[in-house]
Scaffold this motif. Structure first.
Motif, PDB file in Angstrom:
ATOM      1  N   ALA A   1       0.810  -1.218   0.000  1.00  0.00           N
ATOM      2  CA  ALA A   1       0.000   0.000   0.000  1.00  0.00           C
ATOM      3  C   ALA A   1       0.844   1.269   0.000  1.00  0.00           C
ATOM      4  N   CYS A   2       2.105   1.149   0.417  1.00  0.00           N
ATOM      5  CA  CYS A   2       2.978   2.318   0.578  1.00  0.00           C
ATOM      6  C   CYS A   2       3.293   2.976  -0.760  1.00  0.00           C
ATOM      7  N   THR A   3       3.220   4.313  -0.775  1.00  0.00           N
ATOM      8  CA  THR A   3       3.591   5.080  -1.968  1.00  0.00           C
ATOM      9  C   THR A   3       4.968   5.718  -1.825  1.00  0.00           C
ATOM     10  N   HIS A   4       5.644   5.480  -0.700  1.00  0.00           N
ATOM     11  CA  HIS A   4       6.993   5.991  -0.433  1.00  0.00           C
ATOM     12  C   HIS A   4       7.055   7.520  -0.521  1.00  0.00           C
ATOM     13  N   CYS A   5       6.028   8.155   0.022  1.00  0.00           N
ATOM     14  CA  CYS A   5       6.027   9.618   0.067  1.00  0.00           C
ATOM     15  C   CYS A   5       6.904  10.155   1.185  1.00  0.00           C
ATOM     16  N   ASP A   6       7.256   9.269   2.146  1.00  0.00           N
ATOM     17  CA  ASP A   6       8.136   9.591   3.284  1.00  0.00           C
ATOM     18  C   ASP A   6       7.528  10.574   4.267  1.00  0.00           C
ATOM     19  N   THR A   7       6.207  10.728   4.252  1.00  0.00           N
ATOM     20  CA  THR A   7       5.555  11.553   5.273  1.00  0.00           C
ATOM     21  C   THR A   7       5.843  11.013   6.666  1.00  0.00           C
ATOM     22  N   CYS A   8       5.899   9.688   6.794  1.00  0.00           N
ATOM     23  CA  CYS A   8       6.158   9.069   8.100  1.00  0.00           C
ATOM     24  C   CYS A   8       7.512   9.495   8.659  1.00  0.00           C
ATOM     25  N   ILE A   9       8.508   9.590   7.790  1.00  0.00           N
ATOM     26  CA  ILE A   9       9.835  10.010   8.224  1.00  0.00           C
ATOM     27  C   ILE A   9       9.832  11.494   8.600  1.00  0.00           C
ATOM     28  N   ASP A  10       9.112  12.288   7.827  1.00  0.00           N
ATOM     29  CA  ASP A  10       9.055  13.731   8.081  1.00  0.00           C
ATOM     30  C   ASP A  10       8.438  14.047   9.441  1.00  0.00           C
ATOM     31  N   VAL A  11       7.438  13.251   9.868  1.00  0.00           N
ATOM     32  CA  VAL A  11       6.742  13.552  11.134  1.00  0.00           C
ATOM     33  C   VAL A  11       7.360  12.835  12.323  1.00  0.00           C
ATOM     34  N   CYS A  12       8.290  11.917  12.068  1.00  0.00           N
ATOM     35  CA  CYS A  12       8.895  11.156  13.165  1.00  0.00           C
ATOM     36  C   CYS A  12       9.780  12.057  14.018  1.00  0.00           C
ATOM     37  N   PRO A  13       9.614  12.057  15.340  1.00  0.00           N
ATOM     38  CA  PRO A  13      10.471  12.877  16.210  1.00  0.00           C
ATOM     39  C   PRO A  13      11.954  12.519  16.090  1.00  0.00           C
ATOM     40  N   ASN A  14      12.239  11.263  15.722  1.00  0.00           N
ATOM     41  CA  ASN A  14      13.621  10.801  15.586  1.00  0.00           C
ATOM     42  C   ASN A  14      14.088  10.751  14.135  1.00  0.00           C
ATOM     43  N   GLN A  15      13.230  11.208  13.217  1.00  0.00           N
ATOM     44  CA  GLN A  15      13.517  11.146  11.777  1.00  0.00           C
ATOM     45  C   GLN A  15      13.889   9.725  11.359  1.00  0.00           C
ATOM     46  N   SER A  16      13.277   8.757  12.034  1.00  0.00           N
ATOM     47  CA  SER A  16      13.525   7.365  11.709  1.00  0.00           C
ATOM     48  C   SER A  16      12.473   6.875  10.727  1.00  0.00           C
ATOM     49  N   SER A  17      12.646   5.649  10.265  1.00  0.00           N
ATOM     50  CA  SER A  17      11.723   5.078   9.298  1.00  0.00           C
ATOM     51  C   SER A  17      11.011   3.870   9.891  1.00  0.00           C
ATOM     52  N   PRO A  18       9.676   3.842   9.780  1.00  0.00           N
ATOM     53  CA  PRO A  18       8.952   2.627  10.178  1.00  0.00           C
ATOM     54  C   PRO A  18       8.928   1.597   9.062  1.00  0.00           C
ATOM     55  N   LYS A  19       9.501   1.952   7.910  1.00  0.00           N
ATOM     56  CA  LYS A  19       9.437   1.087   6.724  1.00  0.00           C
ATOM     57  C   LYS A  19      10.634   0.131   6.706  1.00  0.00           C
ATOM     58  N   THR A  20      10.733  -0.660   7.756  1.00  0.00           N
ATOM     59  CA  THR A  20      11.808  -1.643   7.860  1.00  0.00           C
ATOM     60  C   THR A  20      11.206  -3.031   7.981  1.00  0.00           C
ATOM     61  N   LYS A  21      12.048  -4.028   7.740  1.00  0.00           N
ATOM     62  CA  LYS A  21      11.608  -5.413   7.876  1.00  0.00           C
ATOM     63  C   LYS A  21      12.657  -6.212   8.631  1.00  0.00           C
ATOM     64  N   GLN A  22      12.183  -7.231   9.338  1.00  0.00           N
ATOM     65  CA  GLN A  22      13.080  -8.156  10.008  1.00  0.00           C
ATOM     66  C   GLN A  22      13.378  -9.332   9.077  1.00  0.00           C
ATOM     67  N   TYR A  23      14.660  -9.595   8.874  1.00  0.00           N
ATOM     68  CA  TYR A  23      15.084 -10.701   8.032  1.00  0.00           C
ATOM     69  C   TYR A  23      15.908 -11.679   8.864  1.00  0.00           C
ATOM     70  N   THR A  24      15.635 -12.948   8.702  1.00  0.00           N
ATOM     71  CA  THR A  24      16.565 -13.955   9.199  1.00  0.00           C
ATOM     72  C   THR A  24      17.646 -14.158   8.132  1.00  0.00           C
ATOM     73  N   VAL A  25      18.694 -14.863   8.498  1.00  0.00           N
ATOM     74  CA  VAL A  25      19.734 -15.167   7.520  1.00  0.00           C
ATOM     75  C   VAL A  25      19.156 -15.974   6.365  1.00  0.00           C
ATOM     76  N   ASP A  26      18.296 -16.941   6.663  1.00  0.00           N
ATOM     77  CA  ASP A  26      17.695 -17.740   5.596  1.00  0.00           C
ATOM     78  C   ASP A  26      16.805 -16.888   4.691  1.00  0.00           C
TER      79      ASP A  26
END
Length: 297
Positions: A82-107
């Protein structure tokens, strides 16, 4: 270390790159950094999302939600489709962090690599600061080196050089090279730009060079900000004395792409300025000086 138990927080993967090490490379951007560079070109990779939820209501695509985990703690969930990568989430984050991350195992990551293995010559882990998730890197590179269908791939780390000697010695057996950024020559200047001193950086450069694993040392020239130009004689003497014979010295010209805050007011580095700097290094007997791709004035 138990095989393949490590997980990593990944900002993104780039299936093909020709600028993040030798040949054609799959690049893994790990989230989180222990430097806070004023001129960071990927500032959203510095902080880790603390799941405060401030970004959820601001997402115009409704791609973010706050869902309790098994322990009842609220966790941000990102819908990549659903994400359009507009980065509004990063702009409003107090830490300028991204919620658009994923957890990967080595496999998980090995599966991604296998899909691209016929089209690439190697893997580069970068960030953020990749070595903050060192166990994941070690397990991933161990697996690549031990699998007959993947062991032709070279394994490289792109780092700010802050890893300890102990950490480097753990990962050196599994890497084909590392690329290190030297942000400034003088400690005071380095601390002002990054928030950290550069003692560990110099230690990392020496250790990797002694093991013939320093593929590239990078110098970002920011006119009137970095001190490479004013300290060029001392810098050149240092580079000439590095034990590794094949280390590339890549000089990069600062531009405003991706930066935020006061760095947007810093002067950019022109083609003429970076070319003159590279020529000075060469005249001072520095070998293997690499210029950035041609750019406009």
């Amino acid at each position: 270390m138990n095989s393949r138990l490590a997980t990593a927080t990944i900002s993104k993967t780039l299936p093909f790159s020709c600028v993040d090490g030798p040949g054609n490379r799959l690049v893994i951007f790990l989230q989180g950094c222990n430097f806070n560079c004023k001129n960071c070109h990927n500032p959203h990779t510095i902080g880790l999302c603390d799941h405060c939820g401030d970004c959820v209501e601001h997402c115009p695509a409704n791609a973010l939600s706050l869902i309790p985990d098994e322990q009842g703690k609220n966790q941000i969930r990102w819908n990549a489709d659903a994400c359009t990568h507009c980065d509004t989430c990063i702009d409003v984050c107090p830490n300028q962090s991204s919620p658009k991350t994923k957890q990967y195992t080595v496999d998980d990551m090995l599966a991604v690599i296998r899909k691209n293995s016929l089209f690439i010559t190697g893997i580069t882990v970068t960030g953020g600061e990749a070595t903050l998730q060192l166990n994941f890197i070690i397990e991933l590179f161990q697996a690549i080196k031990s699998n007959s269908d993947l062991q032709h791939l070279s394994c490289m780390i792109d780092s700010n050089g802050s890893l300890s000697e102990t950490g480097w010695k753990k990962v050196i057996p599994y890497i084909d090279g590392a690329m290190i950024d030297l942000k400034a020559w003088q400690e005071e200047t380095h601390r002002w730009i990054t928030g950290r001193d550069n003692h560990r950086v110099f230690q990392s450069i020496h250790l990797l060079s002694n093991h013939n694993k320093l593929h590239e040392l990078r110098l970002l020239v920011i006119p009137t900000i970095t001190d490479f130009e004013s300290e060029i004689a001392a810098l050149a003497d240092y580079l000439v004395m590095l034990p590794g014979e094949n280390t590339r010295i890549r000089v990069n010209a600062f531009q405003h792409h991706g930066v935020t805050g006061e760095a947007l007011r810093w002067p950019t580095c022109s083609k003429e300025e970076i070319t003159a700097f590279a020529e000075q290094l060469t005249q001072l007997s520095v070998r293997n000086v690499i210029l950035p791709p041609m750019m406009g004035n």
